[in-house]
Enzyme design. Structure first.
Site, short mmCIF file in Angstrom:
data_model
loop_
_atom_site.label_atom_id
_atom_site.label_comp_id
_atom_site.label_asym_id
_atom_site.label_seq_id
_atom_site.Cartn_x
_atom_site.Cartn_y
_atom_site.Cartn_z
N CYS A 84 5.89 2.80 -4.34
CA CYS A 84 5.78 1.35 -4.54
C CYS A 84 4.94 0.67 -3.46
O CYS A 84 4.79 -0.54 -3.44
CB CYS A 84 7.15 0.70 -4.62
N HIS A 142 3.06 -9.30 5.34
CA HIS A 142 3.75 -9.94 4.22
C HIS A 142 3.16 -11.27 3.80
O HIS A 142 3.38 -11.71 2.68
CB HIS A 142 5.24 -9.98 4.51
#
Ligand code: PEP
Ligand code: MG
Length: 764
Positions: free
Chosen positions: A683, A372
Site C-alpha cells: 500500500c 504526509h
C-alpha cells in the site's frame, strides 16, 4: 552611597526582564532604578540608531513623556552627543552653561541644570549614553562619575541587545529601505512531484509568520478609525463562518472546527477590546490590530503548552485576514483564491485552509514527496511541487507560476511558448474531468487476478472511487482527522466518520489502519510534537499502546462502524510479536466490552499488520502464524531500511525504493505470506509506480492499494504485465546488488558511471 549593593542590584536584571512586556517598559524600569540609586531627578537613556546616524532618547524618568523617541541628536550634538562622540563622561554643575548644551523645548528640563552623562559601550561598539540631571542646588560630585561609569558598563550588554532589537523593529517597520526583489524572468526549476496536476496562476507568498511580519513592517498611510475596524471585524467573522461551512460540507471528517479557533479569538473581548481601546486613543486601526496581534502571538509562542503555541499561528492568520478587510487595497495583500501559494512549510491544517479558499496549486520549499502533506495534497487534488532550489525563495507576490505536478517542474514567469505547451493540460485541469475508463475486473495480461484497492486519506477520496473499479479500501489512513483538528476526536465523532467510510464502499473489504500519528504527522496540540527524530520516536502503534484510552476509543469506533462490513483492522509500524499480540488483545477486549454493553459491533474482524520496519521483515516467519494479513508500507520500509528521512529534501537522492535491500525484503515478506496462505498487499507509493509494479507481481503480490487517482493507470499497466516474465525479472534482480543495473532494469535508466545511485523517478 553603597556602590557594592548598587552593582549587585543592577546585575540582577532578571526581575526587570520578567516584569516587562515590552522593551520600552524594560527601559523605563531601568531609568527609574538608576535615578533612585543615583538620587537623581532625571535619568535618560539614549540609544544610537545606526540606520539614521542619530542618538535617540529611548527612556526617561523626570522629563515630560513625549520627549521619548522625539529627541534625536547627531553624534557631537548636545551634551549627550558629545559624550557619545568623545566616548568620555561629562559633569556640569550648570549644564545650561555648557558650550554643547541644547535646550529641548517642552521637555520640562529647565529646572534640572546639574548634569552627569557617561557613554554606554558595548562589547562590539558604542551603544549610547546614560544621562542624569538634578536641580542646580544639588550638583553631582567627581566620585559620581566613576559610579555612573560602572552603572553604564553593567547595563551595556542589556542595552546592546536592546539596540539590536530596536534596529530589527526598525527594519520590520519598513523604515529602512528594502532592496527590491529582482524579478525572475523565465526561470525553470526542477523540483519533486508531490501532488499531480497542472496549475498556472499568480503567486501568493509567505503564509503565517512570514506574512504577519511583512504586514507588521508596513506603514499605513490611510486613516482607519473605529467604524472601519468594526466593519473589518464583522467582515472577517462572516468570511470565516462561510469558510468553515465550505470546509464542513466538503471535508466533514477532517475539517470540523478548523476555523473555530479564529472565530473564538475574534469573539474574545480582550483581543477585540485591546484593538478598540488603542483606536479610541488615536492609534490608526491597522497598527492597533497588528499591535494586539503581536501581543497575543508573543504570549502564545512563549507558552510551554504546544496547543497554546499552535494558537500563535491562528493569530497570525487572523490578523492577516483582518488587515486585508480593513486596509483593503492599501494592504496590498494578495488573495489566495485562484493563486499558487508559495510556502516554506505547511501544516496539514494550513493545507486544508488553502484548499477551502480555492488555491490552485502549491510550491513548497521543503519537505519530501512521501511526507504526509504531500499525501494530503493529492487527496485534496491540489497540484504541488517541492522545490528546494534557493532561487524559489526569490519568488514575489504576483509572479506568474506554472506548476507541472506530474514531473515536479516549476516555471517562474514563463514565456508564452512554455504556457502554450501546457495550455491543454491546464485547461483540462480546470474543466470537469470525466472519470478514466476502467474494466470491471483487474487482471494481468495472462489473466492473473489482482485485487486493486484504494488508499483513502479523507472521505472526499470516496467520491473519486465511486466511478472507478476498486476492490475495496486497502488502507484507510485514520490519522488525518486526528492531525488536522484541534483536539483528539471522541469515539462518537470517529464513529460518525468511519460509518461514512463503511457506507462509501458497501460490500467490499475495508482496511482500517489504526492511528499512525508521530513522524511528520504529530498533531500540533500534542505535547511531544517537537521531539527530535520523530520518525524514530513515539510513533504509530507505539503511541496507541502508550495511550490506551485513545486507542480503545478508536478501536471501539471502528468495530461499531464496521458492524456490517468486511472489516479488517491493521496495526502500523509493528516491530515485535509481543507488540502485535498486545494490540490484538486490545481489539479482543474492546469486542468483549461492546458485547457486554450490548452495543452492535463487528465480532470477527480480520486483524493484520503493516510491514514497514526491517525488524518485522526479519521475523516475518513468526508473524505469519499470528496475523491474518499483511500490507507492506514501502514508504516507511524504504525510509527505515535505508536510514533516510522520507521528508528530508537534503537526502532525497538516498531515498531509493529499488535498493536491493528493499526489493529483497519485499520478496521475503511475499514468500512468507504465500507459504502461510496469508494475503500480502503493498500500500506504499511503490504500488503506484509503473517501474515497480512488474517487480511486485513477480514477487507474487496480488493485492495492491493505491491512491484513487492511480487506480486507472495501475489497472492499465497491470493489464500489460505477464506474470511469468515478471517472475523471471524478479529472479534476475535477486542475483544483483548493483543499484545502477536495477535502476536500468526497472526504470529504464541509462547507466551513469559517475553516479551509481538513482533517484526513484517519476510516480504515475
Ligand atoms: C507506508 O509507509 O508505505 C504507508 C503506506 O504508510 P504511510 O505512508 O501512511 O506512512
Ligand atoms: Mg507508513
Amino acid at each position: 552611597m553603597d556602590h557594592l549593593k548598587f552593582l549587585f542590584d543592577i546585575g540582577q536584571l532578571d526581575w526587570v526582564f520578567k516584569g516587562s512586556s515590552t522593551i520600552e517598559n524594560l527601559l523605563s524600569k531601568i531609568v527609574d532604578m538608576v535615578a533612585e540609586y543615583m538620587r537623581s531627578d532625571v535619568c535618560s537613556i539614549y540609544i544610537y540608531d545606526e540606520a539614521k546616524g542619530e542618538l535617540v532618547l529611548r527612556a526617561n524618568t523626570g522629563l515630560r513623556p513625549p520627549a521619548v523617541g522625539k529627541i534625536r541628536l547627531k553624534p557631537g550634538e548636545g551634551i549627550a552627543g558629545r559624550v557619545f562622540k568623545n566616548n568620555e563622561p561629562v559633569l556640569a554643575a550648570d549644564g545650561f552653561a555648557h558650550p554643547d548644551f541644547r535646550y529641548f523645548k517642552g521637555s520640562g528640563e529647565g529646572q534640572f541644570r546639574a548634569f552627569l552623562a557617561a557613554p554606554i559601550v558595548g562589547v562590539a561598539e558604542p551603544v549610547g549614553v546614560i544621562m542624569l540631571q538634578r536641580k542646580e542646588n544639588n550638583p553631582f560630585e567627581a566620585q559620581d562619575i566613576q559610579t555612573l561609569r560602572i552603572v553604564a558598563s553593567q547595563l551595556a550588554s542589556v542595552l546592546e541587545n536592546v539596540k539590536i532589537i530596536m534596529s530589527l523593529q526598525h527594519a520590520t517597520r519598513g523604515e529602512m529601505p528594502k532592496a527590491p526583489k529582482e524579478r525572475l524572468a523565465s526561470v525553470f526549476l526542477k523540483g519533486k512531484p508531490s501532488a499531480g496536476g497542472y496549475a498556472f496562476a499568480k503567486a501568493t507568498l509567505a503564509l503565517g509568520a512570514e506574512r504577519f511580519n511583512e504586514i507588521a513592517a508596513r506603514s499605513f498611510g490611510g486613516k482607519y478609525g473605529l467604524a472601519e475596524l468594526a466593519s473589518a471585524l464583522e467582515k472577517t467573522e462572516n468570511e470565516l463562518e462561510s469558510l468553515q461551512k465550505v470546509v464542513e460540507t466538503k471535508l466533514s471528517d477532517a475539517a470540523a472546527m478548523i476555523f473555530t479557533a479564529h472565530l473564538l479569538i475574534l469573539k474574545d473581548r480582550s483581543f477585540v477590546g485591546t484593538m478598540t481601546q488603542a483606536v479610541e486613543k488615536g492609534k490608526n486601526a491597522p497598527e492597533a490590530v497588528i499591535a494586539a496581534g503581536r501581543k497575543y502571538i508573543t504570549l502564545f509562542s512563549a507558552s510551554t503548552d504546544p496547543y497554546m503555541r499552535e494558537k500563535a499561528h491562528d493569530i497570525e492568520d487572523l490578523v492577516t485576514r483582518i488587515i486585508r478587510n480593513l486596509a483593503g487595497v492599501e494592504a496590498g495583500l494578495p488573495p489566495v483564491r485562484d493563486r499558487i501559494a508559495v510556502a516554506g512549510t505547511l501544516y496539514p491544517s494550513e493545507l486544508l485552509k488553502l484548499s477551502s479558499e480555492g488555491v490552485r496549486g502549491i510550491v513548497l520549499l521543503s519537505g519530501g514527496v512521501t511526507s504526509h502533506v504531500s499525501i494530503l495534497a493529492r487527496s485534496l487534488e491540489i497540484p504541488m511541487v517541492i522545490v528546494s532550489d534557493p532561487v524559489a525563495s526569490r519568488i514575489s507576490d504576483g509572479d506568474q507560476l506554472l506548476i507541472d505536478g506530474e514531473l515536479g517542474n516549476l516555471y517562474i514567469n514563463p514565456g508564452k511558448d512554455i504556457v502554450a505547451q501546457f495550455q491543454d493540460r491546464i485547461e483540462g485541469e480546470a474543466g470537469s474531468k470525466a472519470p478514466p475508463a476502467m474494466v470491471s475486473v483487474t487482471k494481468t495480461r495472462d489473466g492473473a487476478r489482482v485485487l486493486l484497492m484504494a488508499n483513502v486519506n479523507l472521505l472526499k477520496d470516496l467520491d473519486q472511487i465511486r466511478a472507478l473499479t476498486c476492490d475495496g479500501i486497502g488502507l484507510y489512513r485514520s490519522e488525518f482527522p486526528f492531525i488536522i483538528r484541534k483536539s483528539f476526536p471522541t469515539e462518537e465523532e470517529q464513529y460518525f466518520v468511519y460509518r461514512k467510510l463503511v457506507e462509501g464502499a458497501p460490500g467490499k473489504d475495508i482496511t482500517f489502519r489504526t492511528l499512525d500519528i508521530g513522524g511528520d504527522k504529530m498533531p500540533a496540540y500534542w505535547e511531544s510534537a517537537s521531539k527530535e527524530n520523530p520518525f524514530l520516536g513515539l510513533r504509530s502503534i507505539r503511541f496507541s499502546l502508550r495511550h490506551p484510552d485513545i486507542f480503545v476509543q478508536q478501536i471501539r469506533a471502528i468495530l461499531r462502524a464496521g458492524v456490517d462490513s468486511r472489516l479488517k483492522i491493521m496495526f502500523p509500524m509493528i516491530f515485535s510479536l509481543e507488540e502485535f499480540s498486545q494490540a490484538r488483545s486490545m481489539v479482543l477486549e474492546c469486542q468483549a466490552a461492546l458485547k457486554a454493553e450490548g452495543m452492535p459491533h463487528h465480532e470477527r474482524p480480520q486483524i493484520g499488520m503493516m510491514v514497514e520496519i526491517p525488524a518485522a521483515v526479519e521475523i516475518i516467519g513468526e508473524f505469519v502464524k499470528v496475523a491474518d494479513f499483511f500490507s507492506i508500507g514501502t514508504n516507511d520500509l524504504t525510509q527505515y531500511m535505508l536510514a533516510v528521512d522520507r521528508t528530508n529534501e537534503e537526502v532525497a537522492d538516498y531515498y531509493i525504493p529499488h535498493h536491493p535491500a528493499v526489493l529483497r525484503a519485499i520478496k521475503r515478506v511475499a514468500d512468507a505470506g504465500r507459504a502461510a496462505e496469508k494475503d500480502v498487499s503493498v500500500c506504499g507509493d511503490m504500488a503506484n509506480h509503473p517501474g515497480y509494479l512488474k517487480y511486485l507481481i513477480g514477487c507474487g503480490i496480488r493485492t495492491l492499494s493505491v491512491n484513487p487517482a492511480y487506480l486507472a493507470p495501475v489497472q492499465n499497466i497491470l493489464g500489460a504485465i505477464d506474470t511469468a516474465e515478471a517472475e523471471a525479472l524478479v529472479a534476475r534482480l535477486m542475483e544483483t546488488g548493483d543499484l545502477a543495473e536495477i535502476a536500468e532494469t526497472l526504470l529504464g535508466r541509462e547507466r551513469d558511471p559517475a553516479h551509481s545511485r538513482s533517484a526513484p523517478g517519476k510516480t504515475l
